[in-house]
Each structure stands twice: as C-alpha cells, then as structure tokens.
Design a protein around this motif. Structure first.
Motif, PDB file in Angstrom:
ATOM      1  N   GLU A   1       0.820  -1.281  -0.034  1.00  0.00           N
ATOM      2  CA  GLU A   1       0.151   0.001   0.044  1.00  0.00           C
ATOM      3  C   GLU A   1       0.975   1.404  -0.058  1.00  0.00           C
ATOM      4  O   GLU A   1       0.543   2.212  -0.637  1.00  0.00           O
ATOM      5  CB  GLU A   1      -0.987   0.038   1.276  1.00  0.00           C
ATOM      6  N   LEU A   2       1.991   1.124   0.736  1.00  0.00           N
ATOM      7  CA  LEU A   2       2.867   2.235   0.656  1.00  0.00           C
ATOM      8  C   LEU A   2       3.532   2.564  -0.576  1.00  0.00           C
ATOM      9  O   LEU A   2       3.523   3.610  -1.019  1.00  0.00           O
ATOM     10  CB  LEU A   2       4.059   2.124   1.790  1.00  0.00           C
ATOM     11  N   ASP A   3       3.691   1.651  -1.186  1.00  0.00           N
ATOM     12  CA  ASP A   3       4.398   1.691  -2.666  1.00  0.00           C
ATOM     13  C   ASP A   3       3.429   2.542  -3.517  1.00  0.00           C
ATOM     14  O   ASP A   3       3.742   3.579  -4.439  1.00  0.00           O
ATOM     15  CB  ASP A   3       4.612   0.277  -3.234  1.00  0.00           C
ATOM     16  N   GLU A   4       2.138   1.933  -3.470  1.00  0.00           N
ATOM     17  CA  GLU A   4       1.018   2.513  -4.028  1.00  0.00           C
ATOM     18  C   GLU A   4       0.544   3.994  -3.951  1.00  0.00           C
ATOM     19  O   GLU A   4       0.727   4.829  -4.816  1.00  0.00           O
ATOM     20  CB  GLU A   4      -0.254   1.778  -4.166  1.00  0.00           C
ATOM     21  N   LEU A   5       0.725   4.195  -2.757  1.00  0.00           N
ATOM     22  CA  LEU A   5       0.524   5.591  -2.216  1.00  0.00           C
ATOM     23  C   LEU A   5       1.861   6.570  -2.773  1.00  0.00           C
ATOM     24  O   LEU A   5       1.510   7.540  -3.193  1.00  0.00           O
ATOM     25  CB  LEU A   5       0.435   5.715  -0.757  1.00  0.00           C
ATOM     26  N   GLU A   6       2.848   6.033  -2.859  1.00  0.00           N
ATOM     27  CA  GLU A   6       4.121   6.835  -3.138  1.00  0.00           C
ATOM     28  C   GLU A   6       4.058   7.161  -4.578  1.00  0.00           C
ATOM     29  O   GLU A   6       4.413   8.068  -5.020  1.00  0.00           O
ATOM     30  CB  GLU A   6       5.403   6.022  -2.886  1.00  0.00           C
TER      31      GLU A   6
ATOM     32  N   ARG B   1       1.370   7.291  -6.442  1.00  0.00           N
ATOM     33  CA  ARG B   1       0.416   8.538  -6.819  1.00  0.00           C
ATOM     34  C   ARG B   1       0.953   9.750  -6.198  1.00  0.00           C
ATOM     35  O   ARG B   1       0.821  10.751  -7.048  1.00  0.00           O
ATOM     36  CB  ARG B   1      -0.804   7.934  -5.941  1.00  0.00           C
ATOM     37  N   CYS B   2       1.791  10.059  -5.119  1.00  0.00           N
ATOM     38  CA  CYS B   2       2.267  10.836  -4.822  1.00  0.00           C
ATOM     39  C   CYS B   2       3.269  11.488  -5.858  1.00  0.00           C
ATOM     40  O   CYS B   2       3.333  12.672  -6.127  1.00  0.00           O
ATOM     41  CB  CYS B   2       3.337  10.907  -3.428  1.00  0.00           C
TER      42      CYS B   2
END
Lengths: 130, 130
Positions: free
Chosen positions: A111-116, A118-119
DNA sequence: CCACTACTTGACGTTTACGTTAACGTAAGT
DNA sequence: ACTTACGTTAACGTAAACGTCAAGTAGTGG
C-alpha cells in the motif's frame, strides 16, 4: 575453580543493556529470584542465564507471563516430555502470529508503494507544468 | 442526481467494522467533523472518505496524530508540492520502520526454528529410549 | 565527620486507542 | 402509554512494560 562469581544489579543491567528498573520489575513478576545480601540483590550465574532467557523470549515476541511459564517449566523438570510438547505448541502459536504479522507488514508495504507512486505522479504533474 | 446521502454513526461503524466509540473518539481527536442534527451526528460522503483514510493510515502503522496531520494537509491544499514532499518523507520513514520490523520478525522466526529443532531433538531422545 | 556512590522500596506516571459503565434524550412502532 | 432502538455526553478503566520521582539505607574514601 568453582567460578562462584556474582553480579550486582547494575552489572547485569549494563551487560544486557537494560535498566535497573527492568530487572527489578522482572523480579517483581517472579521472573528472577536473586539472592540477597541484606537488602541488596546478588545475582548468581543461574540468574544471569534466566535473564538471558527472558530477553530472548522478548525478542521472540512472547509476553512476559508466557515467558514466566516456560522458564518455570524448565526449572521444574527440565526435559520432561509433556513440557516439551507444551513448549512446541507455544512455538507453533508464536510462529503463526509472526507469520501473520509479516503478511500484514507486506500488505502495508505494498500500500505504501502504491501511495508513493500516486504522490510522485501528482508531484510530476505539478512541477512538470509549473 | 446530487447523491446527498448521509449516514448515521451506526451505519458507518458497521460498514467499516469499527465501534461507535471508535468513531466518537476520532471526532474527539479532530480526525472527523460530522455535521449535527440536534445532538446527533450526520455523516456526509466526505466524512466517509476521511474515515476510510484514517483506517487505511492505521493499517499502514501510522499513529493517529500523524494521520491527522496528513489528512489535514490534504484538506487544506490538496496537491501542494511542499505537502506532497512531506508526505513522501513520512512514507519513507514508515517504510523503513516496516522493513526493520520485518527483519526483526524474520530473525525471531529463525530463532524459533532453532528452538524447535532442539525441542524435537530432546523429545526424540526421551521417547526414543523409553 | 562529610561527601559520594550504589542500592533499596514505594508509588504514581506514561503511552495508545479505545472499552465500559452511568445516566439520560428522542423517535418510531404497537 | 409503553417498549425498543438508537443516540448522546462525561468520565473512569484497561493493557504492557517499564519510566520517573521521592526518600531512605549502607559502605567507602578523604
């Protein structure tokens, strides 16, 4: 050579990298039972070993009361089969918990990877056309 | 279709699998700010989204006050570069923590394996020659 | 005699994220 | 009118593993 060396509370704390409070707390919880010279605690070799076992149990994620049970069993009848089986059961439980926690962590990392991603996309969009 | 649907506290709790207490607590902490009908909380779509973000943050291991900061940033100026950078920093911190925790878990699992081997050896020794 | 150091017990404080009463209000169904 | 469902605030309780005083004791060096 009888090697009857003893340790003060501060020496043990220092050696194992814990505070005095921690050691006193472990005694309060019945995890350690050092001898006394008057009011002062005198730690023998067995006490050192026990402290090591407690800290190892903590590294493995066992709660203190579980550690107490297990160490107590080893004290009573070291190597009795019923106790070995109990310990094996506990090990299995712990292993499952740890594996679950690892799965949770992996999911969180994804999830962190995904969020990153998008950021970074947002950031590129903003700085790219500034 | 304006889709002005609203939710009661119980509906949201049910949907997200949390208790009423949890939602009230989040409001108390400033993570949610539902409207009111008299004394009752009325949750709009934005509130639902926020609750989802909070719970997602929790899954990622963020503490509530950190979640509050991050969500607050997105509310204020969604997509401002300084805030995106801040968020990326936080993501990096979290990733490091999670990776460290995973290493700890792997180490613990190895120790568990080792302990189990010894237990089984003891058990074999005891039952083998009974 | 005095200071200093190491040690003692006792007891309250800390952290996070809620759980758990208590006591009450309000609205709908019958 | 009565019950039931759903909601409210306020405030204390919980868990784990110590941290952090406070106040006192005991031995050692100068």
């Amino acid at each position: 050579m009888d090697a009857e060396r003893t340790w003060s509370i501060a020496e043990l704390a220092d050696e194992f990298g814990v505070t005095l409070r921690t050691i006193r707390f472990y005694e309060e919880q019945g995890l350690l039972t050092p001898a006394r010279n008057g009011t002062r605690r005198i730690f023998a070799d067995g006490d050192r070993v026990r402290l090591g076992l407690v800290l190892r149990g903590k590294r493995l994620g066992f709660p203190l009361d579980e550690i107490k049970k297990i160490i107590g069993m080893y004290d009573a009848e070291p190597g009795e089969t019923g106790q070995l089986r109990y310990l094996l059961d506990q090990i299995e439980d712990r292993r499952k918990e740890l594996e679950q926690r690892r799965r949770d962590i992996d999911a969180a990392l994804s999830e962190l990877d995904e969020l990153e991603r998008r950021c970074r996309a947002d950031l590129n969009r903003l700085t790219g056309r500034a």
